[in-house]
Design an enzyme around this catalytic site. Structure first.
Site, PDB file in Angstrom:
ATOM      1  N   HIS A 250       0.868  -1.180   0.000  1.00 47.06           N
ATOM      2  CA  HIS A 250       0.000   0.000   0.000  1.00 47.06           C
ATOM      3  C   HIS A 250       0.909   1.235   0.000  1.00 47.06           C
ATOM      4  O   HIS A 250       0.864   2.064   0.905  1.00 47.06           O
ATOM      5  CB  HIS A 250      -0.948  -0.037   1.200  1.00 47.06           C
ATOM      6  CG  HIS A 250      -2.185   0.820   1.055  1.00 47.06           C
ATOM      7  ND1 HIS A 250      -3.457   0.328   1.264  1.00 47.06           N
ATOM      8  CD2 HIS A 250      -2.338   2.124   0.735  1.00 47.06           C
ATOM      9  CE1 HIS A 250      -4.353   1.323   1.081  1.00 47.06           C
ATOM     10  NE2 HIS A 250      -3.683   2.417   0.770  1.00 47.06           N
TER      11      HIS A 250
ATOM     12  N   ASN B  85     -11.850  -0.822  -4.987  1.00 50.85           N
ATOM     13  CA  ASN B  85     -12.018   0.382  -4.165  1.00 50.85           C
ATOM     14  C   ASN B  85     -12.811   1.409  -4.957  1.00 50.85           C
ATOM     15  O   ASN B  85     -12.482   1.684  -6.115  1.00 50.85           O
ATOM     16  CB  ASN B  85     -10.666   1.025  -3.830  1.00 50.85           C
ATOM     17  CG  ASN B  85      -9.833   0.191  -2.872  1.00 50.85           C
ATOM     18  OD1 ASN B  85     -10.287  -0.843  -2.373  1.00 50.85           O
ATOM     19  ND2 ASN B  85      -8.619   0.634  -2.620  1.00 50.85           N
TER      20      ASN B  85
ATOM     21  N   TYR C 213     -15.149   5.272  -4.647  1.00 53.87           N
ATOM     22  CA  TYR C 213     -15.605   6.407  -3.826  1.00 53.87           C
ATOM     23  C   TYR C 213     -16.616   7.298  -4.522  1.00 53.87           C
ATOM     24  O   TYR C 213     -17.528   7.811  -3.883  1.00 53.87           O
ATOM     25  CB  TYR C 213     -14.402   7.278  -3.418  1.00 53.87           C
ATOM     26  CG  TYR C 213     -13.480   6.613  -2.426  1.00 53.87           C
ATOM     27  CD1 TYR C 213     -12.442   5.776  -2.845  1.00 53.87           C
ATOM     28  CD2 TYR C 213     -13.650   6.804  -1.061  1.00 53.87           C
ATOM     29  CE1 TYR C 213     -11.600   5.157  -1.931  1.00 53.87           C
ATOM     30  CE2 TYR C 213     -12.805   6.194  -0.137  1.00 53.87           C
ATOM     31  CZ  TYR C 213     -11.789   5.372  -0.577  1.00 53.87           C
ATOM     32  OH  TYR C 213     -10.975   4.757   0.324  1.00 53.87           O
TER      33      TYR C 213
ATOM     34  N   GLU D 197     -12.461  -0.992  -0.291  1.00 53.65           N
ATOM     35  CA  GLU D 197     -12.524   0.368   0.285  1.00 53.65           C
ATOM     36  C   GLU D 197     -13.743   1.096  -0.243  1.00 53.65           C
ATOM     37  O   GLU D 197     -14.092   0.959  -1.417  1.00 53.65           O
ATOM     38  CB  GLU D 197     -11.308   1.230  -0.111  1.00 53.65           C
ATOM     39  CG  GLU D 197     -10.052   0.992   0.662  1.00 53.65           C
ATOM     40  CD  GLU D 197      -8.915   1.908   0.222  1.00 53.65           C
ATOM     41  OE1 GLU D 197      -9.172   3.059  -0.180  1.00 53.65           O
ATOM     42  OE2 GLU D 197      -7.762   1.445   0.277  1.00 53.65           O
TER      43      GLU D 197
HETATM   44  C1  GBH Z   1      -7.602   5.383  -1.472  1.00 55.99           C
HETATM   45  O1  GBH Z   1      -7.222   6.122  -2.585  1.00 55.99           O
HETATM   46  C2  GBH Z   1      -6.389   4.832  -0.748  1.00 55.99           C
HETATM   47  O2  GBH Z   1      -6.244   3.445  -0.945  1.00 55.99           O
HETATM   48  C3  GBH Z   1      -6.372   5.156   0.694  1.00 55.99           C
HETATM   49  O3  GBH Z   1      -5.114   4.895   1.231  1.00 55.99           O
HETATM   50  C4  GBH Z   1      -6.822   6.594   0.872  1.00 55.99           C
HETATM   51  O4  GBH Z   1      -6.626   7.055   2.168  1.00 55.99           O
HETATM   52  C5  GBH Z   1      -8.276   6.651   0.491  1.00 55.99           C
HETATM   53  O5  GBH Z   1      -8.494   6.110  -0.770  1.00 55.99           O
HETATM   54  C6  GBH Z   1      -8.899   8.016   0.537  1.00 55.99           C
HETATM   55  O6  GBH Z   1      -8.357   8.862  -0.421  1.00 55.99           O
HETATM   56  O7  GBH Z   1      -6.035  15.392  -4.886  1.00 55.99           O
HETATM   57  O8  GBH Z   1      -7.146  15.630  -7.024  1.00 55.99           O
HETATM   58  O9  GBH Z   1      -4.914  14.682  -6.919  1.00 55.99           O
HETATM   59  C7  GBH Z   1      -8.332   6.651  -3.268  1.00 55.99           C
HETATM   60  C8  GBH Z   1      -7.991   7.254  -4.566  1.00 55.99           C
HETATM   61  C9  GBH Z   1      -6.574   8.771  -5.580  1.00 55.99           C
HETATM   62  C10 GBH Z   1      -8.204   9.578  -4.103  1.00 55.99           C
HETATM   63  C11 GBH Z   1      -5.860  10.089  -5.511  1.00 55.99           C
HETATM   64  C12 GBH Z   1      -7.491  10.902  -4.045  1.00 55.99           C
HETATM   65  C13 GBH Z   1      -6.133  12.416  -5.250  1.00 55.99           C
HETATM   66  C14 GBH Z   1      -6.935  13.317  -6.113  1.00 55.99           C
HETATM   67  N1  GBH Z   1      -7.287   8.521  -4.372  1.00 55.99           N
HETATM   68  N2  GBH Z   1      -6.813  11.131  -5.274  1.00 55.99           N
HETATM   69  S1  GBH Z   1      -6.199  14.866  -6.247  1.00 55.99           S
END
Ligand code: GBH
Length: 473
Positions: free
Chosen positions: A128, A319, A321, A386
């Site tokens: 990770h 994962n 969101y 996730e």
């Molecule tokens: C996951 O990434 C990770 O696995 C985890 O460790 C993390 O804490 C969690 O989700 C929450 O973020 O700021 O516009 O560049 C999720 C995918 C990809 C989301 C990078 C945030 C940054 C976008 N992540 N993204 S930006």
């Protein structure tokens, strides 16, 4: 309520894995404890201006010293699984098997024993994002010797912990490692000097090695450990869903599709179907040639490699969101992942916000993207590894936005399972407690538990959502 938002009543399958997740660098602290080596995140976070507020994971949630406190939280959540990751340099300080750090291994032994004692099954991620810095110094994921290094590391972990762990994730979100870490450079290792900035090549090389490393770890387990240890191994892939900004415009419909092909497809197509998908192959080849390059910036797998990679999964780890609105965008001659994808994204203003700019509350398309995986990759077993939401600001224990998020997303997953026949075997909330949210630092809080960071004992305090999550199952 619109039809797709009405709740469905019912249950997931017998033995469903209810889980909650963390990652080593985000929670452990103990960055130099007991012989641990440095990781690329130690270095990145100690570089000024890389992480919000110049936060770092030196202490984080101090989970390295708080096994009992962490297990207490898990008991309160009534989960039957806990997903955490192993810090590679905590076990192999210079990344190689030259020296195995027994103290580091013992931490994971003690954690796993404490979990099993209360009937919580470990789900362990090997990678990770905290690569040993010593391996980065010789090229990290861009150097194909990493494939063997990762396999050797996996071998140490399987042989030491495999009697107790029956669920393995090789790599978490290879997309982020490849594109955020080596393209945008806003995650470790990041781009330090301008000549390192190769956003149209480095991400593809890194992804290529990540896929091979995953495949080698899967084969190792399959050949040498499965028969006696009886666990399962997969990779966790992340993706947003994308809707066409203008649903009547074919080029936006195609753009939305490319978002998913360039994110899920990049990794899932090789692992599940063999080789990269046509959309990526064609676009990257054409755009490379148009720029006068002699060959595509997307590396090729040999036929033997395709065979070796295809089918290296026991389940699909996923994962998820949020969702974006996509539209076709011409980046001209720019040699960059974004330009290859050729998409611009925005959010619908009606979508509810979170504490993260990229994360809007869009539950209906969770069901859609789960169906996409089912259709595209042969109805695999899916573990949701996730899903969750953030907030910013001071202590807010009355986190109704998180309760709303979990209720709605989990209900969409239930619909995918009961109504659409998507083979979902587990659900994992991100995350157990507020922790180091990578480059945004501690300000973005995804936890079910709040951590009072001004108290040196770092007490874990349940938010309303923690109480609620315990009742959802
Ligand atoms: C996951 O990434 C990770 O696995 C985890 O460790 C993390 O804490 C969690 O989700 C929450 O973020 O700021 O516009 O560049 C999720 C995918 C990809 C989301 C990078 C945030 C940054 C976008 N992540 N993204 S930006």
């Amino acid at each position: 309520l619109p039809e797709e938002e009405k709740p469905l009543y019912g249950n997931f399958c017998e033995g469903f894995a209810w889980s909650v997740a963390t990652a080593s660098y985000q929670i452990e602290g103990g960055w130099r404890a007991d012989g641990k080596g440095l990781s690329i995140w130690d270095k990145f976070a100690h570089t000024p201006l890389k992480v919000g507020n110049d936060d770092n994971g030196d202490v984080a949630c101090d989970s390295y010293h708080k096994i009992n406190e962490d297990v207490d939280m898990l008991r309160r959540l009534k989960v039957n699984h806990y997903r955490f990751s192993i810090s590679w340099p905590r076990i192999l300080p210079d990344g190689t098997t030259r020296k195995i750090n027994e103290a580091g291994l013992n931490y994971y032994h003690h954690l796993i024993d404490a979990l099993l004692a209360v009937n919580i099954k470990p789900q362990v991620t090997l990678y990770h994002w905290d690569l040993p810095q010593a391996l980065q110094d010789v090229g990290g994921w861009e150097n194909d010797t990493i494939v063997k290094r990762f396999r050797d590391y996996a071998d140490v972990v399987f042989s030491n912990l495999g009697e107790k762990v029956k669920f393995w994730i090789t790599i978490n979100e290879p997309y982020n490692v490849a594109n955020i870490g080596h393209g945008y450079g806003t995650a470790a290792p990041g781009t330090v000097i301008i000549k390192d900035f190769r956003p149209g090549t480095a991400p593809y090389i890194v992804a290529h090695n990540l896929i091979k490393a995953h495949a080698e770890a899967w084969h190792l387990y399959n050949d040498r450990y499965r028969a006696k240890q009886g666990g399962i191994v997969g990779i966790t892939i992340n993706s947003d869903w994308a809707l066409p900004r203008n649903p009547y415009k074919q080029e936006d419909i195609d753009a939305a599709r490319r978002v998913v092909e360039f994110q899920i497809g990049w990794f899932a197509h090789p692992v599940f179907n063999g080789d990269y998908n046509k959309v990526m192959k064609n676009r990257i080849r054409e755009r490379s040639f148009a720029a006068g390059l002699p060959k595509s910036r997307l590396p090729e797998f040999t036929p033997e490699e395709v065979k070796r990679i295809k089918g290296t999964y026991d389940y699909f780890g996923f994962n998820h969101y949020t969702t974006v609105l996509a539209f076709n965008m011409d980046y001209k001659n720019l040699q960059h992942y974004d330009a290859d994808r050729g998409v611009g994204t925005i959010h619908d203003r009606s979508w509810l916000d979170s504490g993260s700019a990229w994360l809007k509350v869009t539950p209906p398309w969770f069901r859609t993207i789960l169906n996409f995986i089912k259709e595209e990759y042969g109805n695999p077993i899916i573990y949701i590894t996730e899903n969750g939401i953030s907030e910013r600001g001071n202590m807010n224990l009355n986190d109704i936005h998180r309760i709303h998020y979990y209720e709605n997303y989990i209900n969409q997953a239930l619909k995918a399972y009961l109504l659409d026949g998507v083979d979902i075997r587990g659900y994992t909330a991100w995350t157990l407690m507020d922790n180091l949210e990578w480059a945004t630092g501690f300000a973005e809080k995804f936890g079910l538990f709040y951590i009072n960071r001004s108290d040196p004992s770092l007490p874990r305090i349940p938010k309303q959502s923690a109480t609620h999550y315990a009742t959802i199952k």
